[in-house]
Scaffold this motif. Structure first.
Motif, PDB file in Angstrom:
ATOM      1  N   PRO A  29      -2.492   9.209   6.208  1.00 41.36           N
ATOM      2  CA  PRO A  29      -3.568   8.238   5.955  1.00 41.36           C
ATOM      3  C   PRO A  29      -3.732   7.323   7.160  1.00 41.36           C
ATOM      4  N   ALA A  30      -4.969   7.015   7.517  1.00 39.76           N
ATOM      5  CA  ALA A  30      -5.240   6.334   8.787  1.00 39.76           C
ATOM      6  C   ALA A  30      -4.511   5.001   8.887  1.00 39.76           C
ATOM      7  N   ARG A  31      -4.580   4.169   7.844  1.00 40.64           N
ATOM      8  CA  ARG A  31      -3.895   2.869   7.906  1.00 40.64           C
ATOM      9  C   ARG A  31      -2.385   3.060   7.995  1.00 40.64           C
ATOM     10  N   ALA A  32      -1.851   3.948   7.171  1.00 38.74           N
ATOM     11  CA  ALA A  32      -0.408   4.169   7.182  1.00 38.74           C
ATOM     12  C   ALA A  32       0.068   4.727   8.511  1.00 38.74           C
ATOM     13  N   SER A  33      -0.769   5.500   9.182  1.00 32.48           N
ATOM     14  CA  SER A  33      -0.350   6.126  10.436  1.00 32.48           C
ATOM     15  C   SER A  33      -0.011   5.094  11.493  1.00 32.48           C
ATOM     16  N   THR A  34      -0.708   3.957  11.508  1.00 31.54           N
ATOM     17  CA  THR A  34      -0.436   2.945  12.531  1.00 31.54           C
ATOM     18  C   THR A  34       0.946   2.334  12.338  1.00 31.54           C
ATOM     19  N   GLY A  35       1.358   2.137  11.069  1.00 30.51           N
ATOM     20  CA  GLY A  35       2.684   1.584  10.802  1.00 30.51           C
ATOM     21  C   GLY A  35       3.799   2.575  11.050  1.00 30.51           C
ATOM     22  N   ILE A  36       3.577   3.836  10.715  1.00 32.72           N
ATOM     23  CA  ILE A  36       4.602   4.853  10.908  1.00 32.72           C
ATOM     24  C   ILE A  36       4.798   5.157  12.390  1.00 32.72           C
ATOM     25  N   ASP A  65      10.179   7.917  10.007  1.00 32.63           N
ATOM     26  CA  ASP A  65      10.404   7.565  11.410  1.00 32.63           C
ATOM     27  C   ASP A  65      11.758   8.062  11.898  1.00 32.63           C
ATOM     28  N   ALA A  66      12.784   7.903  11.058  1.00 32.23           N
ATOM     29  CA  ALA A  66      14.131   8.330  11.453  1.00 32.23           C
ATOM     30  C   ALA A  66      14.160   9.823  11.754  1.00 32.23           C
ATOM     31  N   ALA A  67      13.404  10.594  10.996  1.00 30.69           N
ATOM     32  CA  ALA A  67      13.360  12.035  11.230  1.00 30.69           C
ATOM     33  C   ALA A  67      12.593  12.377  12.499  1.00 30.69           C
ATOM     34  N   LEU A  68      11.671  11.502  12.910  1.00 24.21           N
ATOM     35  CA  LEU A  68      10.850  11.777  14.088  1.00 24.21           C
ATOM     36  C   LEU A  68      11.461  11.255  15.383  1.00 24.21           C
ATOM     37  N   ASP A  74       7.547   0.330   5.392  1.00 26.61           N
ATOM     38  CA  ASP A  74       8.483   0.090   4.295  1.00 26.61           C
ATOM     39  C   ASP A  74       9.628   1.091   4.420  1.00 26.61           C
ATOM     40  N   GLY A  75      10.502   1.116   3.432  1.00 32.02           N
ATOM     41  CA  GLY A  75      11.663   2.002   3.503  1.00 32.02           C
ATOM     42  C   GLY A  75      11.289   3.464   3.597  1.00 32.02           C
ATOM     43  N   ARG A  76      10.239   3.876   2.901  1.00 26.84           N
ATOM     44  CA  ARG A  76       9.838   5.285   2.929  1.00 26.84           C
ATOM     45  C   ARG A  76       9.281   5.679   4.289  1.00 26.84           C
ATOM     46  N   SER A  77       8.482   4.794   4.881  1.00 30.16           N
ATOM     47  CA  SER A  77       7.932   5.111   6.202  1.00 30.16           C
ATOM     48  C   SER A  77       9.038   5.138   7.253  1.00 30.16           C
ATOM     49  N   LEU A  78      10.032   4.257   7.116  1.00 28.69           N
ATOM     50  CA  LEU A  78      11.132   4.238   8.076  1.00 28.69           C
ATOM     51  C   LEU A  78      11.983   5.501   7.983  1.00 28.69           C
ATOM     52  N   LEU A  79      12.079   6.093   6.800  1.00 30.25           N
ATOM     53  CA  LEU A  79      12.798   7.360   6.663  1.00 30.25           C
ATOM     54  C   LEU A  79      12.089   8.463   7.437  1.00 30.25           C
ATOM     55  N   MET A 131       0.845  -1.194   0.000  1.00 32.10           N
ATOM     56  CA  MET A 131       0.000   0.000   0.000  1.00 32.10           C
ATOM     57  C   MET A 131       0.879   1.243   0.000  1.00 32.10           C
ATOM     58  N   ASP A 132       0.272   2.368  -0.240  1.00 27.62           N
ATOM     59  CA  ASP A 132       1.018   3.628  -0.295  1.00 27.62           C
ATOM     60  C   ASP A 132       1.197   4.171   1.108  1.00 27.62           C
ATOM     61  N   THR A 133       2.427   4.089   1.647  1.00 24.77           N
ATOM     62  CA  THR A 133       2.717   4.710   2.929  1.00 24.77           C
ATOM     63  C   THR A 133       3.024   6.183   2.693  1.00 24.77           C
ATOM     64  N   MET A 134       3.498   6.865   3.698  1.00 26.79           N
ATOM     65  CA  MET A 134       3.736   8.302   3.613  1.00 26.79           C
ATOM     66  C   MET A 134       5.230   8.569   3.628  1.00 26.79           C
ATOM     67  N   THR A 135       5.676   9.521   2.832  1.00 23.30           N
ATOM     68  CA  THR A 135       7.092   9.865   2.818  1.00 23.30           C
ATOM     69  C   THR A 135       7.301  11.220   3.484  1.00 23.30           C
ATOM     70  N   LEU A 136       8.527  11.449   3.890  1.00 23.91           N
ATOM     71  CA  LEU A 136       8.892  12.709   4.542  1.00 23.91           C
ATOM     72  C   LEU A 136       8.639  13.888   3.624  1.00 23.91           C
ATOM     73  N   TRP A 137       8.830  13.680   2.331  1.00 24.69           N
ATOM     74  CA  TRP A 137       8.755  14.787   1.371  1.00 24.69           C
ATOM     75  C   TRP A 137       7.322  15.178   1.048  1.00 24.69           C
ATOM     76  N   ASN A 138       6.330  14.357   1.423  1.00 27.06           N
ATOM     77  CA  ASN A 138       4.932  14.688   1.157  1.00 27.06           C
ATOM     78  C   ASN A 138       4.346  15.643   2.196  1.00 27.06           C
ATOM     79  N   LEU A 139       5.079  15.910   3.270  1.00 36.46           N
ATOM     80  CA  LEU A 139       4.532  16.673   4.386  1.00 36.46           C
ATOM     81  C   LEU A 139       4.836  18.159   4.253  1.00 36.46           C
ATOM     82  N   THR A 140       3.888  18.981   4.699  1.00 37.51           N
ATOM     83  CA  THR A 140       4.149  20.410   4.828  1.00 37.51           C
ATOM     84  C   THR A 140       4.905  20.643   6.139  1.00 37.51           C
ATOM     85  N   GLY A 141       5.418  21.848   6.312  1.00 38.90           N
ATOM     86  CA  GLY A 141       6.124  22.179   7.544  1.00 38.90           C
ATOM     87  C   GLY A 141       5.248  22.031   8.768  1.00 38.90           C
ATOM     88  N   TRP A 142       3.998  22.477   8.672  1.00 42.13           N
ATOM     89  CA  TRP A 142       3.087  22.380   9.812  1.00 42.13           C
ATOM     90  C   TRP A 142       2.750  20.930  10.125  1.00 42.13           C
TER      91      TRP A 142
END
Length: 257
Positions: free
Chosen positions: A47-54, A213-216, A206-211, A1-12
């Motif tokens: 995204p709600a599903r992705a948020s649980t993994g991240i 996580d590393a920033a957080l 996945d690798g993108r979500s872990l990136l 599934m499509d997880t979330m990447t660091l680059w998709n986020l706004t500053g806020w």
């Protein structure tokens, strides 16, 4: 599934997630269950599903810091009594995530948050007048351990929201503050690590979500240090009221959004 990447986020959005990560560290070393606010923030920004993994690796980082701080105060007989039922709840939660789409997961997380707020209110009413649990001499029976364990396993798998369930169980078992924190630290470290293959198998990590996580993760450490400093000084009654209010607002936002 499509997880979330660091680059998709706004500053806020990243700032909101960073605050949530800091609150995870604080909750793990000071006020267990306060990270229900964190999971509400994650589920609203991502995204709600992705948020649980991240959120899961962030929680594990907080668990590690809590174990390092309170490792001498864990009560292992209580942990062994809970684990079989928790494992069953995790399996049920995994099956639910396979079946549920993002909208259902989002609604479910909102409902779980409201349930956890109600659980926390009930927990506070059963606490001592000073807001602390009783003496660490667990006396709860097998049936209660099984029911709390299954519910805790399900809620932690679906929404990383097992904290209030386990908090109520540990309080009813008669734990004082340090025993409470030490036992819950080992409990959630073991359970959250065990959830990793399930979450990865569902495509939530996945690798993108872990990136991301590393920033957080860098924000978890100061939160844990703040919690360690505050655990003996915090006005718990006021803080729990704020946590309950924020949890209810977060749950309503997810349900109505």
């Amino acid at each position: 599934m499509d997880t979330m990447t660091l680059w998709n986020l706004t500053g806020w959005e990243f700032a909101a997630l960073a605050f949530a990560a800091l609150l995870v560290g604080f909750s793990k070393t000071a006020v267990s269950g306060a990270n229900t606010v964190s999971l509400a923030i994650f589920a609203m920004v991502l995204p709600a599903r992705a948020s649980t993994g991240i959120l899961l690796p962030v929680l594990i980082a907080g668990d590690l810091l809590a174990v390092l701080t309170y490792r001498r105060h864990a009560h292992w007989p209580t942990l062994w009594r809970l684990f079989p039922a928790v494992a069953a709840g995790v399996v049920v939660g995994t099956v639910f995530l396979v079946w549920a789409n993002d909208a259902i997961v989002r609604t479910s997380i909102g409902a779980i948050l409201l349930l956890m707020a109600a659980v926390t209110v009930r927990r506070r009413r059963r606490a001592d007048p000073d807001g602390r649990p009783g003496e660490a001499t667990p006396t709860t029976g097998r049936a209660r351990a099984r029911s709390y364990g299954v519910l805790g396993g399900f809620t932690t798998m679906v929404a990383n929201a097992g904290g209030p369930v386990m908090s109520m169980y540990l309080l009813s078992a008669g734990f004082r503050k340090l025993g409470f924190l030490g036992t819950s630290a080992f409990f959630f470290l073991i359970v959250n690590v065990a959830k990793l293959p399930f979450s990865a198998g569902l495509g939530l990590i996945d690798g993108r979500s872990l990136l991301l996580d590393a920033a957080l993760l860098v924000f978890v450490v100061p939160g844990a240090l703040l919690g360690t400093w505050a655990v003996g000084r915090i006005d718990q009654l006021l803080f729990e009221r704020l946590v309950i209010a924020a949890t209810v607002l977060g749950g309503l936002q997810l349900l109505l959004g």
